[in-house]
Scaffold this active site. Sequence first.
Site, PDB file in Angstrom:
ATOM      1  N   PHE A 182       0.735  -1.176   0.031  1.00 12.29           N
ATOM      2  CA  PHE A 182      -0.019   0.174   0.021  1.00 12.29           C
ATOM      3  C   PHE A 182       0.828   1.247  -0.130  1.00 12.29           C
ATOM      4  O   PHE A 182       1.556   1.387   1.158  1.00 12.29           O
ATOM      5  CB  PHE A 182      -0.980  -0.226   1.242  1.00 12.29           C
ATOM      6  CG  PHE A 182      -1.951   1.041   1.251  1.00 12.29           C
ATOM      7  CD1 PHE A 182      -3.239   0.924   0.827  1.00 12.29           C
ATOM      8  CD2 PHE A 182      -1.608   1.965   2.218  1.00 12.29           C
ATOM      9  CE1 PHE A 182      -3.997   2.078   0.883  1.00 12.29           C
ATOM     10  CE2 PHE A 182      -2.509   2.965   2.439  1.00 12.29           C
ATOM     11  CZ  PHE A 182      -3.864   3.029   1.758  1.00 12.29           C
ATOM     12  N   GLY A 188       6.426  14.007   2.832  1.00 13.66           N
ATOM     13  CA  GLY A 188       5.451  15.234   3.321  1.00 13.66           C
ATOM     14  C   GLY A 188       4.064  15.092   3.266  1.00 13.66           C
ATOM     15  O   GLY A 188       3.349  15.894   3.706  1.00 13.66           O
ATOM     16  N   GLY A 401      15.016  -5.339  35.782  1.00 18.44           N
ATOM     17  CA  GLY A 401      16.111  -5.462  34.947  1.00 18.44           C
ATOM     18  C   GLY A 401      16.021  -6.724  33.945  1.00 18.44           C
ATOM     19  O   GLY A 401      16.429  -6.089  32.649  1.00 18.44           O
ATOM     20  N   GLU A 424      -1.074   3.787   9.964  1.00 19.57           N
ATOM     21  CA  GLU A 424      -2.584   3.652   9.548  1.00 19.57           C
ATOM     22  C   GLU A 424      -3.221   5.024  10.553  1.00 19.57           C
ATOM     23  O   GLU A 424      -4.535   4.560  10.721  1.00 19.57           O
ATOM     24  CB  GLU A 424      -3.022   2.566   9.836  1.00 19.57           C
ATOM     25  CG  GLU A 424      -2.333   1.481   9.060  1.00 19.57           C
ATOM     26  CD  GLU A 424      -3.222   0.042   8.739  1.00 19.57           C
ATOM     27  OE1 GLU A 424      -4.308   0.089   8.939  1.00 19.57           O
ATOM     28  OE2 GLU A 424      -2.358  -0.868   8.385  1.00 19.57           O
TER      29      GLU A 424
END
Length: 449
Positions: A182, A188, A401, A424
Site C-alpha cells: 500500500f 511530506g 532489569g 495507519e
Amino acid sequence: DHHPGALGEEPAGDGEAQTLGAAGDHSRPVRQKCHRNTLLLAPRYCALSAIVFDEPMTSAAVVGNDDFAEILAQTRRFVRAAVIPRETDIADNDAVPDDLREHAKRMGLFGYAIPQEWGGLGLDITQDVELALELGYTSLALRSMFGTNNGIAGQVLVGFGTDQQKSRWLEPMAAGEVVASFALTEPGAGSNPAGLRTTAVRDGADWVINGQKRWITNAPIANLFVVFARTRPADDEGAGIAVFLVPAEAPGVEVGTKDAKMGQEGAWTSDVYFTDVRVGADALIGGSEDIGYRAALTSLARGRIHIAALAVGAAQRALDESVAFAATATQGGSTIGGFQLVQAMLADQQAGVMAGRALVRDAARKWLSGEDRRIAPSVAKLFCTEMAGRVADNAVQIHGGTGYMRGVAVERIYREVRLLRLYEGTSEIQRLIIGGGLVKAHRADNARG
C-alpha cells in the site's frame, strides 16, 4: 527448530490464559465448503483430492461459526507451537523464516480477508478481529508478512477494483504468490492523504507516475504496489487523487534499502521511487480518477480496527508474561506476585486488555452492520494502541532489569507496540477524527430539528 509439517497434530500450546471464541470439538472434520480457488486455513481437514465441490461461492459467502472456530484453533496452534518458539530467531535475523512463510501460504493466511470468489477465505471484519487477536500474540512480523494482502492494499482492490483487476490480482494474492504493498505515505504526507505530491499524468491512453513513497510495508518483497497519486489539484469535482496498480518490475520503479527500525524486526519497510513509470489505463483502479481519496480513507478505517485487535493481542501476551513472571520470580525470599504494588500493575494490565477486547469487537460489529465506519474504528485504534503501550511498559516494570534484556518477550513487545500508535493514522489523527466527527454529527442532528 519446529517442523511446520507436523502442526496439524500438535496441541494448542501452553498459553491458555485467554480463549478467543469457542474452540469447538477438534476431533470432528471441518465442515467448510471448499471453493476451487480457496486456500483453507484447515488443510488437514480438506484435501483437494477428496473434495466434492459445491456451486462456486460468491463474495456474499460467509464462514460459519463452527468452521471459523476451527480456523481460529488452527491459527492459534500455528502461532503458539510454531512461531513463538522462534521469536528470537525472527528478531536476530530480521526475517520470518522461509518455512513459516510457506506454511502461512498453505494455511491460506495470505488471503483470509479476500472474498471466496477471488480465491480467499472471505472472513468478515468481526472474524478478522478474532484472528488478529491471535496473530498479535507473537512477533508482529508474522502478521505483517500477509497483512497488506488482506488489509490496506487488498481491501482497496476488493472494494474499488474492476472485475478485471480483481481477477488479475486477487487470486495470486490470496495464494501468497503476489505480495501487494500500500503505497500512500510520502516524505511530506503521512496521515492525511490530501497532502500527496506523487503525480500521475495522462499521456495518450497511458499514465506516467512520478514521486516518492516512504516507509512502505513489504516494499522489499512486493510484486505489486497500490500507488496513490495526484492527477490534478483538488476541486469541486473531488480530491484529485487516483490509485494505480503498478507491478514492482515496471521500468522506473526503484525500491530503497530496508529501513532500520526500533522494533518489528522481520517486518520490512523501505522507500519506493517512481520515475516516469508508465502504466496502461487498465491500471487505474475502478477506472476513475476520483476513487483514490475515498479508497484510502475506507481502507485505512477498516485497517484501524484490525490494528486495534493486534494491539489487544500483544497486550494479552505482555499480561500473560507478567503474570507468569510475578508468580515465579522472587525477591527477599518471596514471590513478587505477592507484593501489592505488583498486583496493582497486573490489575491495570488486565483492565486495559479486557476493555480493549470488548471495544474492538464492538467496533467490528458496527463496521459490519454499517452503523459506524468512521468514529468507532478511530476510537478502537486510539484506545487499544495506547493501552498496549501502557501494558507493555508495566510488563517491563514488573520484570525489572530482566525486562530490559534482549531475548525477553516483554522487551520485544515494548518496542513493537510503539509503532502501532503511528501507522495507519497516528493517535493525534484519531483524536481529530473522533472529535470532529462528534461535532459534525451534533450539528447535523440540530439541522434536522
